[in-house]
Design a protein around this motif. Structure first.
Motif, PDB file in Angstrom:
ATOM      1  N   ARG A   1       7.486  15.289 -11.837  1.00 51.27           N
ATOM      2  CA  ARG A   1       6.836  16.603 -11.873  1.00 51.27           C
ATOM      3  C   ARG A   1       6.710  17.222 -10.491  1.00 51.27           C
ATOM      4  O   ARG A   1       6.329  18.405 -10.379  1.00 51.27           O
ATOM      5  CB  ARG A   1       5.432  16.457 -12.474  1.00 51.27           C
ATOM      6  N   VAL A   2       7.046  16.482  -9.455  1.00 49.13           N
ATOM      7  CA  VAL A   2       6.686  16.867  -8.090  1.00 49.13           C
ATOM      8  C   VAL A   2       7.907  17.287  -7.275  1.00 49.13           C
ATOM      9  O   VAL A   2       8.909  16.565  -7.212  1.00 49.13           O
ATOM     10  CB  VAL A   2       5.968  15.701  -7.385  1.00 49.13           C
ATOM     11  N   ALA A   3       7.803  18.461  -6.629  1.00 46.78           N
ATOM     12  CA  ALA A   3       8.779  18.878  -5.634  1.00 46.78           C
ATOM     13  C   ALA A   3       8.331  18.343  -4.278  1.00 46.78           C
ATOM     14  O   ALA A   3       7.161  18.459  -3.912  1.00 46.78           O
ATOM     15  CB  ALA A   3       8.877  20.405  -5.586  1.00 46.78           C
ATOM     16  N   VAL A   4       9.256  17.741  -3.567  1.00 42.98           N
ATOM     17  CA  VAL A   4       8.939  17.053  -2.317  1.00 42.98           C
ATOM     18  C   VAL A   4       9.455  17.870  -1.138  1.00 42.98           C
ATOM     19  O   VAL A   4      10.667  18.025  -0.962  1.00 42.98           O
ATOM     20  CB  VAL A   4       9.569  15.640  -2.305  1.00 42.98           C
ATOM     21  N   GLU A   5       8.536  18.407  -0.333  1.00 42.44           N
ATOM     22  CA  GLU A   5       8.948  19.128   0.875  1.00 42.44           C
ATOM     23  C   GLU A   5       9.488  18.144   1.909  1.00 42.44           C
ATOM     24  O   GLU A   5       8.965  17.039   2.075  1.00 42.44           O
ATOM     25  CB  GLU A   5       7.765  19.873   1.500  1.00 42.44           C
ATOM     26  N   LEU A   6      10.498  18.596   2.651  1.00 44.24           N
ATOM     27  CA  LEU A   6      11.083  17.760   3.697  1.00 44.24           C
ATOM     28  C   LEU A   6      11.509  18.653   4.858  1.00 44.24           C
ATOM     29  O   LEU A   6      12.208  19.657   4.659  1.00 44.24           O
ATOM     30  CB  LEU A   6      12.288  16.999   3.138  1.00 44.24           C
ATOM     31  N   ILE A   7      11.060  18.298   6.069  1.00 46.40           N
ATOM     32  CA  ILE A   7      11.463  19.024   7.275  1.00 46.40           C
ATOM     33  C   ILE A   7      12.641  18.276   7.887  1.00 46.40           C
ATOM     34  O   ILE A   7      12.483  17.190   8.435  1.00 46.40           O
ATOM     35  CB  ILE A   7      10.312  19.111   8.294  1.00 46.40           C
ATOM     36  N   VAL A   8      13.829  18.862   7.800  1.00 47.83           N
ATOM     37  CA  VAL A   8      15.040  18.203   8.301  1.00 47.83           C
ATOM     38  C   VAL A   8      15.472  18.890   9.597  1.00 47.83           C
ATOM     39  O   VAL A   8      16.452  19.631   9.639  1.00 47.83           O
ATOM     40  CB  VAL A   8      16.159  18.203   7.233  1.00 47.83           C
ATOM     41  N   ASP A   9      14.679  18.649  10.640  1.00 46.72           N
ATOM     42  CA  ASP A   9      15.025  19.180  11.967  1.00 46.72           C
ATOM     43  C   ASP A   9      15.432  18.059  12.920  1.00 46.72           C
ATOM     44  O   ASP A   9      15.616  18.297  14.118  1.00 46.72           O
ATOM     45  CB  ASP A   9      13.848  19.968  12.551  1.00 46.72           C
ATOM     46  N   ASN A  10      15.549  16.826  12.388  1.00 50.58           N
ATOM     47  CA  ASN A  10      15.883  15.632  13.174  1.00 50.58           C
ATOM     48  C   ASN A  10      14.815  15.301  14.211  1.00 50.58           C
ATOM     49  O   ASN A  10      15.077  14.560  15.169  1.00 50.58           O
ATOM     50  CB  ASN A  10      17.261  15.773  13.833  1.00 50.58           C
ATOM     51  N   VAL A  11      13.611  15.855  14.033  1.00 54.34           N
ATOM     52  CA  VAL A  11      12.459  15.541  14.871  1.00 54.34           C
ATOM     53  C   VAL A  11      11.327  14.993  14.008  1.00 54.34           C
ATOM     54  O   VAL A  11      10.788  13.913  14.259  1.00 54.34           O
ATOM     55  CB  VAL A  11      11.962  16.770  15.663  1.00 54.34           C
TER      56      VAL A  11
ATOM     57  N   ASP B   1       0.868  -1.183   0.000  1.00 51.21           N
ATOM     58  CA  ASP B   1       0.000   0.000   0.000  1.00 51.21           C
ATOM     59  C   ASP B   1       0.904   1.231   0.000  1.00 51.21           C
ATOM     60  O   ASP B   1       1.077   1.894   1.018  1.00 51.21           O
ATOM     61  CB  ASP B   1      -0.906  -0.033   1.240  1.00 51.21           C
ATOM     62  N   PRO B   2       1.536   1.528  -1.139  1.00 46.89           N
ATOM     63  CA  PRO B   2       2.607   2.537  -1.165  1.00 46.89           C
ATOM     64  C   PRO B   2       2.146   3.953  -0.866  1.00 46.89           C
ATOM     65  O   PRO B   2       2.938   4.785  -0.416  1.00 46.89           O
ATOM     66  CB  PRO B   2       3.185   2.423  -2.578  1.00 46.89           C
ATOM     67  N   GLY B   3       0.878   4.258  -1.126  1.00 45.23           N
ATOM     68  CA  GLY B   3       0.311   5.536  -0.735  1.00 45.23           C
ATOM     69  C   GLY B   3       0.984   6.752  -1.351  1.00 45.23           C
ATOM     70  O   GLY B   3       1.690   6.668  -2.367  1.00 45.23           O
ATOM     71  N   PRO B   4       0.795   7.933  -0.730  1.00 44.38           N
ATOM     72  CA  PRO B   4       1.281   9.186  -1.319  1.00 44.38           C
ATOM     73  C   PRO B   4       2.790   9.333  -1.292  1.00 44.38           C
ATOM     74  O   PRO B   4       3.352  10.069  -2.105  1.00 44.38           O
ATOM     75  CB  PRO B   4       0.611  10.264  -0.463  1.00 44.38           C
ATOM     76  N   ILE B   5       3.475   8.636  -0.384  1.00 43.26           N
ATOM     77  CA  ILE B   5       4.932   8.788  -0.294  1.00 43.26           C
ATOM     78  C   ILE B   5       5.595   8.246  -1.552  1.00 43.26           C
ATOM     79  O   ILE B   5       6.387   8.940  -2.207  1.00 43.26           O
ATOM     80  CB  ILE B   5       5.467   8.106   0.978  1.00 43.26           C
ATOM     81  N   ALA B   6       5.270   7.023  -1.926  1.00 42.68           N
ATOM     82  CA  ALA B   6       5.861   6.444  -3.145  1.00 42.68           C
ATOM     83  C   ALA B   6       5.430   7.222  -4.385  1.00 42.68           C
ATOM     84  O   ALA B   6       6.239   7.475  -5.283  1.00 42.68           O
ATOM     85  CB  ALA B   6       5.464   4.979  -3.265  1.00 42.68           C
ATOM     86  N   ALA B   7       4.157   7.611  -4.440  1.00 41.06           N
ATOM     87  CA  ALA B   7       3.675   8.347  -5.616  1.00 41.06           C
ATOM     88  C   ALA B   7       4.421   9.666  -5.776  1.00 41.06           C
ATOM     89  O   ALA B   7       4.732  10.085  -6.902  1.00 41.06           O
ATOM     90  CB  ALA B   7       2.171   8.600  -5.476  1.00 41.06           C
ATOM     91  N   SER B   8       4.734  10.335  -4.668  1.00 48.03           N
ATOM     92  CA  SER B   8       5.441  11.617  -4.724  1.00 48.03           C
ATOM     93  C   SER B   8       6.898  11.428  -5.116  1.00 48.03           C
ATOM     94  O   SER B   8       7.444  12.196  -5.923  1.00 48.03           O
ATOM     95  CB  SER B   8       5.368  12.308  -3.362  1.00 48.03           C
ATOM     96  N   LEU B   9       7.539  10.428  -4.545  1.00 47.93           N
ATOM     97  CA  LEU B   9       8.961  10.229  -4.806  1.00 47.93           C
ATOM     98  C   LEU B   9       9.239   9.835  -6.247  1.00 47.93           C
ATOM     99  O   LEU B   9      10.286  10.187  -6.802  1.00 47.93           O
ATOM    100  CB  LEU B   9       9.524   9.164  -3.859  1.00 47.93           C
TER     101      LEU B   9
END
Length: 377
Positions: free
Chosen positions: A236-246, A224-232
């Motif tokens: 065409r898609v820019a992937v936001e990522l919060i890299v605060d180690n939290v 059930d790969p869901g939105p994570i696999a579809a985005s990666l």
């Protein structure tokens, strides 16, 4: 500040690579890049450090004790000044779910901050998101996508609404995405229980951003790969990522850079009003948030509620914790988010371009910041 200045002994991160040498600024713009002996005149020695574009935060809700949903012009100026002094020279003001009346009031007020040049645009993270993945949004304020309400935002925003997040599984989501795209607004997928197929359909309808990947999102499962696999997988898609180690474990964050590749990872902070103030109790929208050890969580549910970092910290974390090289980490916090939201003139160092520059030392700490050719305090 002299009319012109040359930054010498610098490693300049440009769209084409790293330029070792010097950079000349005149009349608020980058006038020349060179190697070897620098031209005569006022100079600033970068000490062999990095000269990078002013960073671009496209998903941020506040800082320095103020929040964009408050829609207070003085508060907006405080947030912008706080970030600008730390290397973020372009910001999109982020709103959270609110009543229709409050949302209109906020959009109209913040449009003035866009027209004054403080903000590069507006971002509405709610209210068209899933209740089961509401995160730090009040679930009582969430509603199904409504193109009539969206049209009211556009009128109130006077051309400054830049992005809206939508959960693709909600009734009316496809219509809302198409309405956004047809009006020049970026549609993002997030706060969602969407399946892989529903997420792909949203991208086919015109959505081009994934809101803070992993967070408030149906998890990745091999059947059930869901939105994570579809985005990666979608170029065409820019992937936001919060890299605060939290928000995201470094191991999961490394997968994003490996899967999406250079040019599609957009570092964001999702920062709240507590940023820069330390531990204590704050609010996000109407919800109470407690910050402890720099980690912000809702008082009532314990859910993670935004971050308390400024974007240069995300760049350092990407390099130190994820092993991303400096130029790629910098572009992920400058040219990638700027391109994703169509922010012309932001996030790039190029001859003739705006002189929004940040000098980073060997430890990637911010040494100096230049905004429109002027050093900030």
């Amino acid at each position: 500040m002299p009319h012109s200045v040359t930054l010498t002994n610098a490693r300049v991160v440009t769209p084409d690579g790293v330029h070792d040498g010097w950079l000349r600024v005149a009349d608020g713009r980058v006038s020349e890049l060179g190697s070897g002996e620098a031209p005569d005149g006022p100079a600033y020695d970068a000490g062999g450090g990095w000269v990078v574009p002013g960073l671009v935060d496209t998903h941020v809700h506040g800082g320095a004790g103020h929040a964009f949903p408050d829609a207070d012009p003085d508060g907006v100026r405080e947030i912008v000044a706080f970030n600008r002094a730390r290397g973020v020279t372009s910001m999109v003001g982020g709103l959270v779910a609110a009543t229709p009346e409050d949302t209109l009031r906020q959009v109209a007020a913040l449009a003035e901050s866009c027209e004054s040049g403080e903000l590069a645009g507006l971002y509405l993270e709610g209210p068209f998101i899933a209740r089961s993945k509401c995160g730090a949004h009040d679930p009582a304020l969430l509603r199904d996508p409504d193109t009539a309400e969206f049209d009211r935002w556009l009128k109130a925003g006077r051309g400054h609404v830049r992005m809206v997040t939508v959960a693709p599984e909600l009734p009316g989501a496809t219509e809302l995405i198409r309405a956004a795209v047809s009006n020049g607004v970026v549609a993002a997928v997030g706060h969602t229980e969407a399946s892989y197929e529903q997420t792909r359909a949203a991208f086919d309808a015109g959505a081009t951003v994934a809101t803070h990947l992993y967070n408030a999102m149906r998890p990745l499962n091999h059947r059930d790969p869901g939105p994570i696999a579809a985005s990666l997988e979608d170029e065409r898609v820019a992937v936001e990522l919060i890299v605060d180690n939290v928000h995201v474990h470094p191991g999961a964050a490394k997968l994003v850079f490996a899967a999406a590749g250079a040019g599609r990872v957009s570092l964001v902070t999702d920062a709240m009003s507590a940023t820069g103030l330390g531990d204590g109790e704050y609010t996000l929208g109407d919800l109470r948030v407690r910050v402890s050890g720099g980690e912000a969580r809702l008082v009532d549910t314990g859910a993670i509620a935004s971050s308390t970092i400024v974007l240069p910290q995300a760049v350092r974390n990407a390099v130190e914790a994820l092993g991303v090289d400096v130029p790629e980490a910098v572009r992920s916090a400058s040219s990638v988010p700027a391109a994703a939201l169509g922010l012309e003139g932001a996030g790039r160092i190029a001859v003739g371009g705006r002189a929004d520059l940040v000098v980073l030392d060997a430890d990637l700490a911010v040494s100096r910041v230049m905004f429109h050719g002027e050093w900030t305090r």
